[in-house]
Design a protein around this motif. Sequence first.
Motif, mmCIF file in Angstrom:
data_model
loop_
_atom_site.group_PDB
_atom_site.id
_atom_site.type_symbol
_atom_site.label_atom_id
_atom_site.label_comp_id
_atom_site.label_asym_id
_atom_site.label_seq_id
_atom_site.Cartn_x
_atom_site.Cartn_y
_atom_site.Cartn_z
ATOM 1 N N SER A 38 0.823 -1.208 0.000
ATOM 2 C CA SER A 38 0.000 0.000 0.000
ATOM 3 C C SER A 38 0.860 1.262 0.000
ATOM 4 C CB SER A 38 -0.940 -0.010 1.210
ATOM 5 O OG SER A 38 -0.213 -0.206 2.404
ATOM 6 N N ASP A 39 0.451 2.235 -0.794
ATOM 7 C CA ASP A 39 1.110 3.553 -0.880
ATOM 8 C C ASP A 39 2.602 3.473 -1.201
ATOM 9 O OD1 ASP A 39 -1.296 4.900 -0.266
ATOM 10 O OD2 ASP A 39 -0.964 4.518 1.864
ATOM 11 N N ALA A 40 3.008 2.476 -1.986
ATOM 12 C CA ALA A 40 4.418 2.317 -2.323
ATOM 13 C C ALA A 40 4.868 3.424 -3.272
ATOM 14 C CB ALA A 40 4.649 0.957 -2.972
ATOM 15 N N GLU A 41 6.094 3.903 -3.051
ATOM 16 C CA GLU A 41 6.640 4.907 -3.969
ATOM 17 C C GLU A 41 8.158 4.959 -3.878
ATOM 18 O OE1 GLU A 41 6.360 9.231 -3.095
ATOM 19 O OE2 GLU A 41 5.213 8.596 -1.334
ATOM 20 N N LYS A 57 9.408 3.819 -0.164
ATOM 21 C CA LYS A 57 8.355 3.736 0.853
ATOM 22 C C LYS A 57 7.481 2.556 0.453
ATOM 23 C CE LYS A 57 4.206 6.077 2.290
ATOM 24 N NZ LYS A 57 3.302 7.136 1.901
ATOM 25 N N GLN A 58 7.272 1.641 1.398
ATOM 26 C CA GLN A 58 6.468 0.461 1.135
ATOM 27 C C GLN A 58 5.508 0.233 2.288
ATOM 28 O OE1 GLN A 58 10.399 -1.560 0.202
ATOM 29 N NE2 GLN A 58 8.960 -2.872 -0.885
ATOM 30 N N GLY A 59 4.394 -0.417 1.988
ATOM 31 C CA GLY A 59 3.404 -0.682 3.020
ATOM 32 C C GLY A 59 3.071 -2.153 3.144
ATOM 33 N N ASP A 76 -1.509 0.066 9.237
ATOM 34 C CA ASP A 76 -0.557 -0.587 8.351
ATOM 35 C C ASP A 76 0.882 -0.304 8.783
ATOM 36 O OD1 ASP A 76 -2.756 -1.366 6.908
ATOM 37 O OD2 ASP A 76 -2.391 -0.007 5.231
ATOM 38 N N VAL A 78 4.343 0.886 7.662
ATOM 39 C CA VAL A 78 4.930 1.691 6.599
ATOM 40 C C VAL A 78 6.448 1.639 6.765
ATOM 41 C CG1 VAL A 78 5.087 3.958 5.527
ATOM 42 C CG2 VAL A 78 2.914 3.191 6.496
ATOM 43 N N GLN A 80 10.170 2.670 5.467
ATOM 44 C CA GLN A 80 11.002 3.628 4.724
ATOM 45 C C GLN A 80 12.384 3.011 4.604
ATOM 46 O OE1 GLN A 80 10.079 6.681 3.533
ATOM 47 N NE2 GLN A 80 8.086 6.843 4.480
ATOM 48 N N ASN A 97 7.166 3.253 10.560
ATOM 49 C CA ASN A 97 6.293 4.251 11.177
ATOM 50 C C ASN A 97 5.922 3.869 12.609
ATOM 51 O OD1 ASN A 97 4.635 2.066 10.006
ATOM 52 N ND2 ASN A 97 2.905 3.268 10.700
#
Length: 162
Positions: A38-41, A57-59, A76, A78, A80, A97
């Motif tokens: 989720s919300d990977a970038e 960044k990975q979830g 979740d 998160v 880094q 996180n």
Amino acid sequence: MARRIEHHTTSPHSAEKVFGAMVDETHLRDRLAAIGGSDAELVTFSSVDGTTSYQLKQGVPAEHLPSVARSLLGGDLVVQRVENWAAGAGTVEVTINGVPGRLEGAFTVTDDGTGSRTALTGEVKVSIPLLGGKLEKVIAEQVAVMLDKESEFTSEWLANRG
């Protein structure tokens, strides 16, 4: 107290090809899109004079985490990651996180006769009384799962490129 982590993956591709993928921006973006969670970038990327640095960044969805981790994080996981690569080796720093701790380690990518081997050696440290050891174990396990998935993806990605 910290938990030592040693993990390796293998690939049918040469160390040169695997290393080339690890420092390829397109590969990183493709990998994150396919398995980043989720919300990977890809937060940052730079490659200058044979040294490549990036932040990912990975979830990991909360439902895939043990209850101790879910209760502490409240959602979740998160991840880094900051990686720095040069000449077939790299370093990694991972923060999570809401967790006062980190993973620090070193990667090597070497030929092994039939392909290559990527090894991570490092340490996970979480500074939470009573729960720190349990969370270190969870983080080490999640990192191993993530590295296995990334290795599989990289092998397929390289195979599709001839």
